[in-house]
Design a protein around this motif. Structure first.
Motif, short mmCIF file in Angstrom:
data_model
loop_
_atom_site.label_atom_id
_atom_site.label_comp_id
_atom_site.label_asym_id
_atom_site.label_seq_id
_atom_site.Cartn_x
_atom_site.Cartn_y
_atom_site.Cartn_z
N LYS A 68 0.85 -1.19 0.00
CA LYS A 68 0.00 0.00 0.00
C LYS A 68 0.89 1.24 0.00
O LYS A 68 1.98 1.24 0.56
N GLY A 69 0.41 2.31 -0.59
CA GLY A 69 1.18 3.54 -0.71
C GLY A 69 1.67 4.11 0.61
O GLY A 69 2.87 4.43 0.75
N PRO A 70 0.81 4.27 1.61
CA PRO A 70 1.28 4.85 2.88
C PRO A 70 2.33 3.98 3.58
O PRO A 70 3.28 4.51 4.16
N LEU A 71 2.18 2.66 3.51
CA LEU A 71 3.18 1.78 4.13
C LEU A 71 4.49 1.82 3.36
O LEU A 71 5.56 1.71 3.95
N ALA B 268 5.60 4.48 1.77
CA ALA B 268 6.21 5.76 2.15
C ALA B 268 6.84 5.67 3.54
O ALA B 268 7.96 6.15 3.76
N LEU B 269 6.13 5.03 4.47
CA LEU B 269 6.68 4.85 5.81
C LEU B 269 7.96 4.03 5.77
O LEU B 269 8.94 4.36 6.44
#
Length: 97
Positions: A14-17, A19-20
């Motif tokens: 997933k995108g947010p993960l 980025a994290l």
């Protein structure tokens, strides 16, 4: 076995993960450059194998964070983002505590 690895990898795809994962990797790499003596086995509490795990975690975090998707399950397991994020969090906790 490959079905389990594929499902675990899909959870973190997933995108947010991503980025994290990338941010944590770059911050930990910066921490190592900023104070290398804190991570060196001869001048800190860490053992040599701790350093190897941190290097692997930074590499796996960058691979995952940049959006690279391995096709084979063996490489998905090796560059496991879940394990890498745990190791990255532990390394960042060690640096900032």
């Amino acid at each position: 076995m490959s079905v389990i690895v594929d499902k675990l990898y899909a959870i973190t795809d997933k995108g947010p993960l991503r980025a994290l994962s990338l941010v944590m990797s770059l911050v930990l790499a910066g921490c190592v450059f900023w104070k290398p003596g804190l991570f060196a086995s001869s001048t800190s509490q860490l053992e040599v194998w701790h350093g190897i795990i941190l290097i692997w975690a930074v590499c796996a975090g960058v691979v995952h964070g940049l959006g690279f998707r391995p096709h084979k399950s063996v490489w998905k397991a090796f560059f496991s983002p879940i394990l890498a994020m745990i190791a990255l969090a532990a390394g960042l906790f060690y640096f900032f505590s």
